[in-house]
Scaffold this motif. Structure first.
Motif, PDB file in Angstrom:
ATOM      1  N   ALA A 293       6.174   3.855   2.827  1.00  0.00           N
ATOM      2  CA  ALA A 293       5.032   3.530   1.974  1.00  0.00           C
ATOM      3  C   ALA A 293       4.673   2.064   2.185  1.00  0.00           C
ATOM      4  O   ALA A 293       5.488   1.271   2.684  1.00  0.00           O
ATOM      5  CB  ALA A 293       5.361   3.786   0.512  1.00  0.00           C
ATOM      6  N   LEU A 294       3.459   1.703   1.787  1.00  0.00           N
ATOM      7  CA  LEU A 294       2.953   0.343   1.971  1.00  0.00           C
ATOM      8  C   LEU A 294       2.303  -0.139   0.683  1.00  0.00           C
ATOM      9  O   LEU A 294       1.444   0.542   0.123  1.00  0.00           O
ATOM     10  CB  LEU A 294       1.929   0.317   3.113  1.00  0.00           C
ATOM     11  CG  LEU A 294       1.147  -0.971   3.362  1.00  0.00           C
ATOM     12  CD1 LEU A 294       2.073  -2.135   3.709  1.00  0.00           C
ATOM     13  CD2 LEU A 294       0.117  -0.765   4.480  1.00  0.00           C
ATOM     14  N   TYR A 295       2.723  -1.310   0.210  1.00  0.00           N
ATOM     15  CA  TYR A 295       2.185  -1.923  -1.011  1.00  0.00           C
ATOM     16  C   TYR A 295       1.615  -3.281  -0.614  1.00  0.00           C
ATOM     17  O   TYR A 295       2.356  -4.190  -0.242  1.00  0.00           O
ATOM     18  CB  TYR A 295       3.306  -2.048  -2.038  1.00  0.00           C
ATOM     19  CG  TYR A 295       3.011  -2.827  -3.310  1.00  0.00           C
ATOM     20  CD1 TYR A 295       1.720  -3.073  -3.772  1.00  0.00           C
ATOM     21  CD2 TYR A 295       4.068  -3.304  -4.092  1.00  0.00           C
ATOM     22  CE1 TYR A 295       1.480  -3.772  -4.940  1.00  0.00           C
ATOM     23  CE2 TYR A 295       3.852  -4.002  -5.273  1.00  0.00           C
ATOM     24  CZ  TYR A 295       2.558  -4.247  -5.692  1.00  0.00           C
ATOM     25  OH  TYR A 295       2.332  -4.942  -6.858  1.00  0.00           O
ATOM     26  N   ASP A 324      -2.288   8.928   8.757  1.00  0.00           N
ATOM     27  CA  ASP A 324      -1.168   9.870   8.755  1.00  0.00           C
ATOM     28  C   ASP A 324      -0.788  10.320   7.344  1.00  0.00           C
ATOM     29  O   ASP A 324       0.222  10.997   7.157  1.00  0.00           O
ATOM     30  CB  ASP A 324       0.054   9.240   9.437  1.00  0.00           C
ATOM     31  CG  ASP A 324      -0.139   9.087  10.939  1.00  0.00           C
ATOM     32  OD1 ASP A 324      -1.038   9.742  11.494  1.00  0.00           O
ATOM     33  OD2 ASP A 324       0.599   8.284  11.550  1.00  0.00           O
ATOM     34  N   ASN A 325      -1.602   9.903   6.379  1.00  0.00           N
ATOM     35  CA  ASN A 325      -1.450  10.340   4.980  1.00  0.00           C
ATOM     36  C   ASN A 325      -0.208   9.769   4.294  1.00  0.00           C
ATOM     37  O   ASN A 325       0.290  10.317   3.316  1.00  0.00           O
ATOM     38  CB  ASN A 325      -1.429  11.863   4.878  1.00  0.00           C
ATOM     39  CG  ASN A 325      -2.072  12.360   3.595  1.00  0.00           C
ATOM     40  OD1 ASN A 325      -3.112  11.853   3.183  1.00  0.00           O
ATOM     41  ND2 ASN A 325      -1.457  13.330   2.949  1.00  0.00           N
ATOM     42  N   LEU A 421     -10.731   2.886  -4.890  1.00  0.00           N
ATOM     43  CA  LEU A 421     -11.153   3.748  -3.788  1.00  0.00           C
ATOM     44  C   LEU A 421      -9.964   4.581  -3.327  1.00  0.00           C
ATOM     45  O   LEU A 421      -8.838   4.086  -3.211  1.00  0.00           O
ATOM     46  CB  LEU A 421     -11.683   2.906  -2.631  1.00  0.00           C
ATOM     47  CG  LEU A 421     -13.096   2.334  -2.813  1.00  0.00           C
ATOM     48  CD1 LEU A 421     -13.405   1.283  -1.753  1.00  0.00           C
ATOM     49  CD2 LEU A 421     -14.136   3.450  -2.780  1.00  0.00           C
ATOM     50  N   LEU A 422     -10.230   5.871  -3.074  1.00  0.00           N
ATOM     51  CA  LEU A 422      -9.160   6.807  -2.744  1.00  0.00           C
ATOM     52  C   LEU A 422      -9.536   7.581  -1.493  1.00  0.00           C
ATOM     53  O   LEU A 422     -10.587   8.220  -1.429  1.00  0.00           O
ATOM     54  CB  LEU A 422      -8.935   7.767  -3.920  1.00  0.00           C
ATOM     55  CG  LEU A 422      -7.741   8.705  -3.858  1.00  0.00           C
ATOM     56  CD1 LEU A 422      -6.426   7.928  -3.810  1.00  0.00           C
ATOM     57  CD2 LEU A 422      -7.745   9.637  -5.080  1.00  0.00           C
ATOM     58  N   LYS A 423      -8.659   7.479  -0.477  1.00  0.00           N
ATOM     59  CA  LYS A 423      -8.885   8.218   0.772  1.00  0.00           C
ATOM     60  C   LYS A 423      -7.530   8.499   1.396  1.00  0.00           C
ATOM     61  O   LYS A 423      -6.648   7.634   1.391  1.00  0.00           O
ATOM     62  CB  LYS A 423      -9.750   7.395   1.730  1.00  0.00           C
ATOM     63  CG  LYS A 423     -10.058   8.099   3.045  1.00  0.00           C
ATOM     64  CD  LYS A 423     -10.928   7.222   3.928  1.00  0.00           C
ATOM     65  CE  LYS A 423     -11.224   7.905   5.254  1.00  0.00           C
ATOM     66  NZ  LYS A 423     -12.036   7.039   6.139  1.00  0.00           N
ATOM     67  N   ASN A 424      -7.382   9.706   1.986  1.00  0.00           N
ATOM     68  CA  ASN A 424      -6.070  10.129   2.481  1.00  0.00           C
ATOM     69  C   ASN A 424      -5.090  10.010   1.318  1.00  0.00           C
ATOM     70  O   ASN A 424      -5.306  10.571   0.259  1.00  0.00           O
ATOM     71  CB  ASN A 424      -5.635   9.298   3.687  1.00  0.00           C
ATOM     72  CG  ASN A 424      -6.663   9.306   4.814  1.00  0.00           C
ATOM     73  OD1 ASN A 424      -7.329  10.312   5.032  1.00  0.00           O
ATOM     74  ND2 ASN A 424      -6.795   8.188   5.516  1.00  0.00           N
TER      75      ASN A 424
END
Length: 450
Positions: A293-295, A324-325, A421-424
């Motif tokens: 995961a990335l923060y 890659d979700n 904003l929400l994508k993947n």
């Protein structure tokens, strides 16, 4: 846990300079844990520079009284510090309401049962300084104002006259004063001081502030006031959910010149959920580390937009990570980095919109948002508190509510009505969050990474 709150009578009293100087001066002899009241990333970076220990935030908009006490206790235990020094925000009683404590320095002082040192801009004041002290003491008798620092005095003579007035008329000791000196001021960036991550710029200044304090403040009296501080009420509340992720994950977190705004307890909450933190630099490293995961926190990507934009291998690796979700959560500067461009300089382009800098502040307030779509950190139907502070805007050109995860009830966000904003599996928002106001943040994020 010995402690003290350093509070101004309002903005522009030199509170950060004096507070940081005190932290620096005392750090030469004791281990000091610093705290900052309110949603501030800049002042704590100065504190950390002065003490060599990460500073922490205390905020009654995000935290209950029990969480404030727990957060203070966490900081003192992590650092094994002898004293806790808390820098207030604005005036002692300023919060989000004209009549209540929420968001104010006074709320923190009361939750921690902490003595207060009042910092006064005493330019041209003598007896009126005493009147100010009397007014601050009278407004809320629960607040323990146990000392005064006089800043911006004209001369030694002026300081001594004002000291006599305050001590005689208010029965409150004056523990020192600073004669006005333009050499100890620093330039501003946006509405705050320049970020202390620019160490070459401010390290010498912090040293100078420490020496100034040693010469002008009775540090022995200050320490004695801390030693006399009464016990903290034994009533604590957890900062994050007691339900935690059992499996190990790796969370990548950028930390460099461009990205450095993080609440320490957000990271500790991730660690408590079995996350191993992998720090990296979007400016200096070629690709992001191997992670689940990335923060991406806030900072000043606009200042380093050329360096960020030129690191094309890093941009591609983060874009691929999103495609890659994999879960990504980004705040403010992180949001800008994930757009198509910052001031027309290419960025990651997860979201195909431009972000641009503006001369006027676009959002500066505490925020409340309702979650309208499931996302990597929250579930639909939840509500949480945060804050925003940005001199930029994302030029959203769509017209679909489903592009967003958050509906703003207080604050501006991206469109004035929506944020996040929400994508993947990527969520990017102008709102900065604290685990105390959304205790399942770390659990949801790490679970999403499995």
């Amino acid at each position: 846990m010995k402690r003290i709150v350093l509070s101004g009578t309002g903005s522009g009293v030199g509170k950060t300079t004096i507070s940081t100087g005190i932290m620096k001066a005392l750090s030469d002899e004791f281990k000091i844990q610093s705290f900052k009241v309110g949603p501030d990333y800049i002042d704590p970076s100065y504190h950390s520079c002065a003490t060599s220990i990460p500073s922490r935030n205390l905020d009654s908009f995000f935290m209950s009284d029990g969480q404030i006490r727990q957060s203070f206790k966490n900081g003192m235990q992590h650092s094994k510090a002898k004293y806790g020094i808390i820098e207030g925000v604005r005036g002692l009683y300023e919060g989000i309401s004209p009549v209540s404590d929420v968001g104010s320095t006074s709320s923190i002082a009361k939750a921690l049962n902490a003595p207060v040192i009042l910092i006064i801009n005493s330019r041209s004041l003598v007896r009126s300084a005493a009147a100010m002290v009397l007014g601050f003491k009278a407004l809320d008798p629960e607040i323990k104002i146990e000392g005064v620092i006089l800043n911006n005095t004209k001369s030694e003579k002026h300081y001594l006259k004002t000291k006599k007035a305050v001590e005689t008329l208010t029965n409150t000791p004056v523990i020192g004063g600073i004669i006005r000196n333009p050499d100890i001021t620093v330039k501003q960036r946006h509405l705050g001081l320049i970020p202390a991550v620019e160490k070459d710029t401010i390290a010498g200044m912090v040293e100078k502030w420490g020496e100034l304090i040693k010469e002008n403040i009775d540090l022995d009296m200050l320490v004695e006031i801390m030693k006399r501080s009464d016990d903290i009420e034994d009533d604590y509340a957890p900062i994050w959910s007691e339900t935690t992720t059992k499996q190990k994950t790796k969370v990548a977190i950028p930390f460099d010149e461009a990205f450095n705004f993080y609440y320490r307890e957000n990271i500790e909450a991730l660690e408590a959920n079995n996350a191993e933190i992998e720090y990296f630099s979007p400016i200096h490293d070629e690709v992001m580390p191997d992670a689940d995961a990335l923060y991406i926190g806030g900072g000043y990507p606009e200042i380093f937009k050329k360096e960020l934009s030129s690191n094309t291998s890093m941009l591609k690796s983060i874009k691929q990570f999103s495609d890659d979700n994999n879960p990504i959560y980004a705040e403010c500067g992180g949001l800008m980095y994930l757009t198509r461009s910052i001031d027309d300089m290419p960025m990651v382009d997860v979201f195909n919109y431009k972000s641009t800098l503006t001369k006027k502040v676009q959002g500066l307030s505490y925020t409340i948002a309702d979650v309208i779509q499931d996302n990597p950190i929250l579930k639909k139907g939840q509500s949480y508190h945060g804050h925003e502070f940005h001199y930029s805007k994302v030029e959203y050109t769509g017209n679909n509510k489903n592009d967003f995860a958050l509906e703003m009830k207080r604050g501006v966000g991206i469109t004035g009505k929506y944020d996040g904003l929400l994508k993947n599996n990527t969520l990017a928002s102008y709102v900065h969050t604290h685990t105390a106001s959304m205790d399942e943040f770390a659990y949801n994020f790490t679970q999403n990474a499995l």
